[in-house]
Enzyme design. Structure first.
Site, PDB file in Angstrom:
ATOM      1  N   LYS A  56      -1.719   0.864   9.885  1.00 25.42           N
ATOM      2  CA  LYS A  56      -0.348   0.854   9.380  1.00 25.42           C
ATOM      3  C   LYS A  56       0.535   1.576  10.377  1.00 25.42           C
ATOM      4  O   LYS A  56       0.064   2.428  11.125  1.00 25.42           O
ATOM      5  CB  LYS A  56      -0.270   1.591   8.035  1.00 25.42           C
ATOM      6  CG  LYS A  56       0.955   1.247   7.224  1.00 25.42           C
ATOM      7  CD  LYS A  56       0.686   0.035   6.361  1.00 25.42           C
ATOM      8  CE  LYS A  56       1.819  -0.276   5.425  1.00 25.42           C
ATOM      9  NZ  LYS A  56       1.390  -1.168   4.344  1.00 25.42           N
TER      10      LYS A  56
HETATM   11  N1  GLU Z   1       2.571  -4.677   4.360  1.00 25.79           N
HETATM   12  C1  GLU Z   1       1.728  -5.546   3.587  1.00 25.79           C
HETATM   13  C2  GLU Z   1       0.690  -4.730   2.843  1.00 25.79           C
HETATM   14  O1  GLU Z   1       0.878  -3.584   2.556  1.00 25.79           O
HETATM   15  C3  GLU Z   1       1.152  -6.678   4.427  1.00 25.79           C
HETATM   16  C4  GLU Z   1       0.349  -6.259   5.611  1.00 25.79           C
HETATM   17  C5  GLU Z   1      -0.044  -7.421   6.528  1.00 25.79           C
HETATM   18  O2  GLU Z   1       0.312  -8.558   6.248  1.00 25.79           O
HETATM   19  O3  GLU Z   1      -0.707  -7.132   7.521  1.00 25.79           O
HETATM   20  O4  GLU Z   1      -0.330  -5.245   2.445  1.00 25.79           O
END
Ligand code: GLU
Length: 423
Positions: free
Chosen positions: A113
């Protein structure tokens, strides 16, 4: 708590919440418990300085992060968040939840992240582009289509992914569509990706309601957060016969006992930027949102919303976590005591990363699927993952959250054992 010198989590902070979820799963891991400490530490965390020249000629510095919690099952995968409250500790927790989510759905990824501490509303489009490009360049040493693939999260979107993809491609000298997902369709994005997280929340909600014998027709839905996740989920619930009776966002809280006219509400939000001031319902105090009688409550905003006090007052049957980490450990314990079922974030909002996976696969093969193919495959994958988690919770007599962690942590740690400890 493990001795990590760079964060000081508390019990209900995001990383503290994640650690308590790992404590809860440990007794169910059998021999794999020997390796559990690996999940309590991020593999790698990068902190970057992002200096840009603002429109007024002054220089501003922003702090950005990319945390790769685990790369055991595949490349890192997870979004990038722009928010004034972003911290390293928060991004660590969000990256760890991506490890669990990707493994719970059996996507071939680790977990990662990113985030930048900034208020996107305070920046011009040009300034936002500069921040995004410099951030991408700084984290360019650890991201890549085979290494770690960012995507949208809170306050980031297709435009930001386009700048990230372009910056990475310019720096490496070749167009790399697969370096980020959630891109515009013209740049190798996938049909259905924008709607995928909200659609997934609806699909998982439908499955959970069926098992709990909650009729979709006329079911009362309350939604916190009316961005990409909450608004799409609300729209799908309403289109399938449910009544969206309460919505809260950063502009206010509104109530309509007979259910909102969704198209009018969506038009109002598109025109004004929030649900506040909507004429098709009554404004109520923000605190009262947590006391609204509902069948399904969908927290689809930020972490830490359902704490002990709010959990004690909730009048709902099912909590469907659209956001990441919306329930604190103390809140979770109260909900369990009160018999309110919680479908955890790592499965409830997994639709987004599942379609990100489809996008990445399409980019590699340069062969694109129809929206129907995307939605059918999405439904099938996350419905199957939910069934596995539900069955696991019945076998072990645990919460769905602990069951999701059992499924996910077993997969991660089995891969860890197979790979072996290097050197
Ligand atoms: N931000 C989204 C999540 O928390 C999607 C992450 C992604 O598609 O890599 O799952």
């Amino acid at each position: 708590m493990p001795n990590l010198s760079f964060v000081s989590p508390t019990r209900n902070s995001p990383w503290g919440t994640y650690l308590s979820q790992i404590d809860a799963v440990e007794p169910y891991l059998g021999k794999l418990a020997r390796w559990v400490e690996t999940l309590r530490r991020p593999k790698r965390a990068l902190i970057v300085d992002i200096p840009i020249e603002l429109d007024n000629g002054s220089i501003a510095h922003f702090e950005g992060y990319r945390v790769q919690h685990s790369l055991t099952r595949g490349p890192g995968k997870g979004g990038v968040r722009y928010h004034p409250d972003v911290t390293l500790e928060e991004v660590m927790a969000l990256s760890a939840w991506m490890t669990i989510k990707n493994a719970a759905v059996n996507l071939p990824y680790g977990g990662a992240k990113g985030g930048i501490r900034l208020d996107p509303k305070a920046l011009s489009l040009k300034e936002l582009e500069k921040v995004t490009r410099r951030y991408t360049s700084e984290i360019g040493i650890i991201i890549g289509p085979q290494q770690d693939i960012p995507a949208p999260d809170v306050n980031t979107n297709g435009q930001i992914m386009a700048w990230m993809m372009d910056t990475y491609s310019m720096n490496t000298g070749a167009t790399a569509t697969g370096v980020v997902t959630g891109k515009p369709i013209a740049l190798g994005g996938s049909l259905g990706r924008v709607q995928a997280t909200g659609r997934g929340v609806f699909v998982i909600g439908r499955e959970a309601m069926r098992r709990l014998h909650i009729d979709m027709e006329g079911a009362r839905i309350a939604v916190q957060g009316f961005g990409n996740v909450g608004s799409i989920a609300a729209k799908l619930f309403a289109a399938n016969g449910a009544k969206v009776v309460a919505v809260q966002d950063h502009t206010g809280t509104i109530l309509n006992e007979s259910g909102f006219d969704m198209q009018n509400l969506l038009d109002h939000v598109a025109a004004t930027g929030g649900v506040g001031g909507f004429k098709g319902g009554d404004a109520i105090a923000n605190d009262d949102f947590w006391k609204v009688k509902s069948d399904v409550l969908i927290p689809a905003a930020l972490e830490g919303q359902i704490n002990k006090e709010r959990a004690e007052g909730l009048q709902t049957r099912l909590v469907l976590e659209g956001a990441n980490g919306p329930t604190t450990p103390d809140g979770d314990a109260v909900l369990a005591d009160r018999g309110i079922v919680v479908v955890p974030d790592v499965i409830a909002n997994s639709g987004g990363v599942t379609v990100s996976y489809f996008e990445w696969v399409q980019d590699f093969s340069s062969f694109f699927w129809t929206e129907d193919e995307i939605n059918v495959r999405l439904d099938k994958i996350i419905t199957g993952a939910f069934k596995h988690i539900w069955d696991t919770s019945e076998i072990h007599r645990t919460s769905l959250r602990t069951a999701a962690f059992v499924v996910a942590c077993t997969r991660v740690l089995e891969a860890r054992v197979e790979r072996g400890l290097y050197p």
